[in-house]
Structure formats: structure tokens, C-alpha cells
Design a protein around this motif. Structure first.
Motif, short mmCIF file in Angstrom:
data_model
loop_
_atom_site.label_atom_id
_atom_site.label_comp_id
_atom_site.label_asym_id
_atom_site.label_seq_id
_atom_site.Cartn_x
_atom_site.Cartn_y
_atom_site.Cartn_z
N UNK A 183 0.76 -1.03 0.06
CA UNK A 183 -0.04 0.05 -0.05
C UNK A 183 0.97 1.41 0.00
N UNK A 184 0.53 2.35 -0.87
CA UNK A 184 0.95 3.64 -0.65
C UNK A 184 -0.06 4.55 -0.08
N UNK A 185 0.63 5.67 0.45
CA UNK A 185 -0.22 6.56 1.01
C UNK A 185 -0.71 7.62 0.22
N UNK A 186 -0.54 7.63 -1.34
CA UNK A 186 -0.80 8.52 -2.09
C UNK A 186 -2.19 8.77 -2.21
N UNK A 187 -2.67 9.94 -2.58
CA UNK A 187 -4.07 9.99 -2.47
C UNK A 187 -4.09 11.13 -3.75
N UNK A 188 -4.93 11.17 -4.81
CA UNK A 188 -4.98 11.90 -5.97
C UNK A 188 -6.55 11.91 -6.13
N UNK A 189 -6.89 12.92 -7.13
CA UNK A 189 -8.27 13.28 -7.44
C UNK A 189 -8.44 13.43 -8.75
N UNK A 190 -9.70 13.18 -9.32
CA UNK A 190 -9.77 13.68 -10.85
C UNK A 190 -11.12 14.05 -10.98
N UNK A 191 -11.54 15.06 -11.76
CA UNK A 191 -12.64 15.93 -12.05
C UNK A 191 -13.93 14.95 -12.43
N UNK A 192 -13.46 13.98 -13.13
CA UNK A 192 -14.50 13.12 -13.52
C UNK A 192 -14.85 11.74 -12.76
N UNK A 253 1.46 12.90 -17.89
CA UNK A 253 2.10 12.52 -16.66
C UNK A 253 1.50 11.22 -16.13
N UNK A 254 2.35 10.51 -15.57
CA UNK A 254 1.95 8.88 -15.09
C UNK A 254 2.14 9.45 -13.51
N UNK A 255 2.47 10.53 -13.03
CA UNK A 255 2.82 10.68 -11.58
C UNK A 255 1.36 10.82 -10.69
N UNK A 256 0.39 10.90 -11.64
CA UNK A 256 -1.04 11.23 -10.72
C UNK A 256 -2.09 10.46 -11.69
N UNK A 257 -3.26 9.72 -11.06
CA UNK A 257 -4.25 9.30 -11.98
C UNK A 257 -5.12 10.51 -12.47
N UNK A 258 -5.49 10.37 -13.70
CA UNK A 258 -6.39 11.56 -14.39
C UNK A 258 -7.43 10.86 -14.99
#
Length: 258
Positions: A183-192, A253-258
Motif C-alpha cells: 500500500x501507498x499513502x498517495x491520494x489523488x483526485x480526478x474531475x470525472x 504525466x503518470x505521476x497522478x491518476x487523471x
């Protein structure tokens, strides 16, 4: 030739926003408008420009500085709500060579606590009205590997097609080998899609391959078919679909989910 549909909108393209747009800071509504404009500062997605008459003037702080761009010279403003101060939060275009922008304000997204289209929260940036996002069930067999290690196999992926991005493949958790993932602590957000509920990396000897996979346990209403499923970055792993190897795509960028 690109193998995904491109989002092609010229810079400084302006369109009316047919939705009610609001933004909040420290519990106060900074603006509430049904007259916002979409403005494409970049080809990928627009920003909201808001008529100054629909902005709470008592929350604005003129900073006495200007900033020039192709949209004209803007006066910089901060925001203050009680003890909360956000400097350089907004730009006021009293005049603009771009039709429809005179008398509007452009707010920095992160300067506000929350944005809403009608009564649904929007994340990261405005949704592009020219972008389509579809989640479709499939029976095409997907295999995911990295450095010869199989991470997942599925005969029933949910395929997400989003304008301008590679196809994303979402798999049942029972089809993913979590023994290979950490598991990673990363959290991302996507408008959709909303806000991610989990990220996973892969430890291979002394090498940590960071944030290869993610999940949305509570996606937005339109993307409910992916709820609780796991997706992998095509850019970071090796995938095959119905036995045919897929090329790793090159994206911004593949550093955050889009």
C-alpha cells in the motif's frame, strides 16, 4: 498517429458555463454564479472565469500588483475569511482583448476549499465539456505484468475510455495479486471520477516501483461501474489484451491518476 482521441480546443477559447458554479473558503461562499465562462488557458481542460458582480467583494483584498498574459493585464487579489488569508488567490480582468472576459475574475483552484457544479463537488479543475468518459464492461482477457511478475489477470475488466487519455482497465480485487503489492499513502483526485481510496506500489528486490495501481471505492455517479476495482498505469507496467501485447503509452504525466 495517436491511438486515443485527442482533446483539441484552441487556447483562449471561451464558452458559457450552463451550470451553477460556487466555491467555498472557511465555510463562506466566495462566489455563486450561473454566468461563469469556460476559458481554455491550455488545450486539455478549461478554467472558470466568474463575473466580478457575482463575487463577494467584502472577501477580496487588492494586492496592488498586476500580471500580464494573452488575456490582458489582471489585477491580483487575495482572499480573507476571518483568520484565513489566501494571497494571490484571484485575478481581475477589468478589460481583456479576449471577447467575454472583461469584468471577470479567475480564481486559483487550490486557494479555495471546495468547488461545486450545481450541488456536486468538483475536484482538481473544471470538467471539460468536450471530454467524454465511459466505463464499459468487457470480456476481453487482460494480463498485467512487471519484470516478468504477473500482477493481475482478468477475463472481465471494466474499460474506461476518456478523451485524450489511454484506455484504463479496472479489475476485480480478486483478480489482483496483492501479495506482490504494498500500500501507498498517495491520494489523488480526478474531475470525472472523484478521489482515490487507495494506491499500491511493487517492491522488487531493492527497487520500489511506486504507485502502479489505484482504486476509487466511491467514484462519482457517472463512473459507478469502477467502484472498488483496481486499475494499473499502462505507462508503468506491461499489459496484454486477448494475448496481444499493448505498447506503453506516453502521456503528459503518470505521476497522478487523471
Amino acid at each position: 498517429m495517436n491511438d486515443v482521441p485527442a482533446a483539441i480546443v484552441p487556447i483562449n477559447h471561451v464558452e458559457p458555463v450552463p451550470r451553477r458554479i460556487r466555491a467555498m473558503l472557511a465555510g463562506e461562499t466566495v462566489f455563486d454564479t450561473t454566468r461563469a465562462r469556460y476559458v481554455w488557458e491550455l488545450p486539455y481542460f478549461p478554467q472558470y472565469y466568474v463575473p466580478v458582480e457575482d463575487v463577494r467583494a467584502d472577501l477580496l483584498l487588492s494586492e496592488g500588483h498586476t500580471q500580464a498574459s494573452r488575456r490582458g493585464t489582471a489585477e491580483l487579489h487575495g482572499l480573507r475569511v476571518g483568520d484565513e488569508h489566501r494571497p494571490r488567490a484571484a485575478r481581475l480582468y477589468a478589460a481583456s482583448p479576449v471577447e467575454g472576459l472583461a469584468g471577470t475574475m479567475r480564481f486559483e483552484w487550490d486557494a479555495l476549499d471546495a468547488w461545486y457544479e450545481e450541488d456536486e463537488q468538483v475536484f482538481v479543475h473544471p470538467r471539460n465539456p468536450y471530454v467524454r468518459v465511459d466505463a464499459l464492461r468487457s470480456t476481453r482477457r487482460l494480463r498485467v505484468e512487471l519484470e516478468g511478475t504477473v500482477l493481475a489477470e482478468s477475463a472481465a475488466p471494466v474499460m474506461v475510455f476518456e478523451t485524450g487519455l489511454p484506455t484504463r482497465y479496472y479489475l476485480n480485487r480478486t483478480e489482483v495479486d496483492f501479495a506482490r503489492l504494498v500500500p501507498s499513502e498517495t491520494v489523488t483526485a480526478c474531475p470525472y471520477k472523484g478521489v482515490t481510496s487507495g494506491y499500491w506500489s511493487m517492491q522488487a528486490g531493492d527497487t520500489l516501483h511506486r504507485d502502479l495501481a489505484w482504486a476509487y471505492d466511491f467514484p462519482t455517479r457517472g463512473l459507478e461501474p469502477i467502484a472498488g476495482l483496481i486499475a494499473f498505469y499502462n505507462e508503468k507496467v506491461d499489459m496484454s489484451l486477448d494475448g496481444q501485447a499493448l505498447e506503453r503509452p506516453a502521456t503528459r504525466s503518470a505521476s497522478r491518476e487523471e
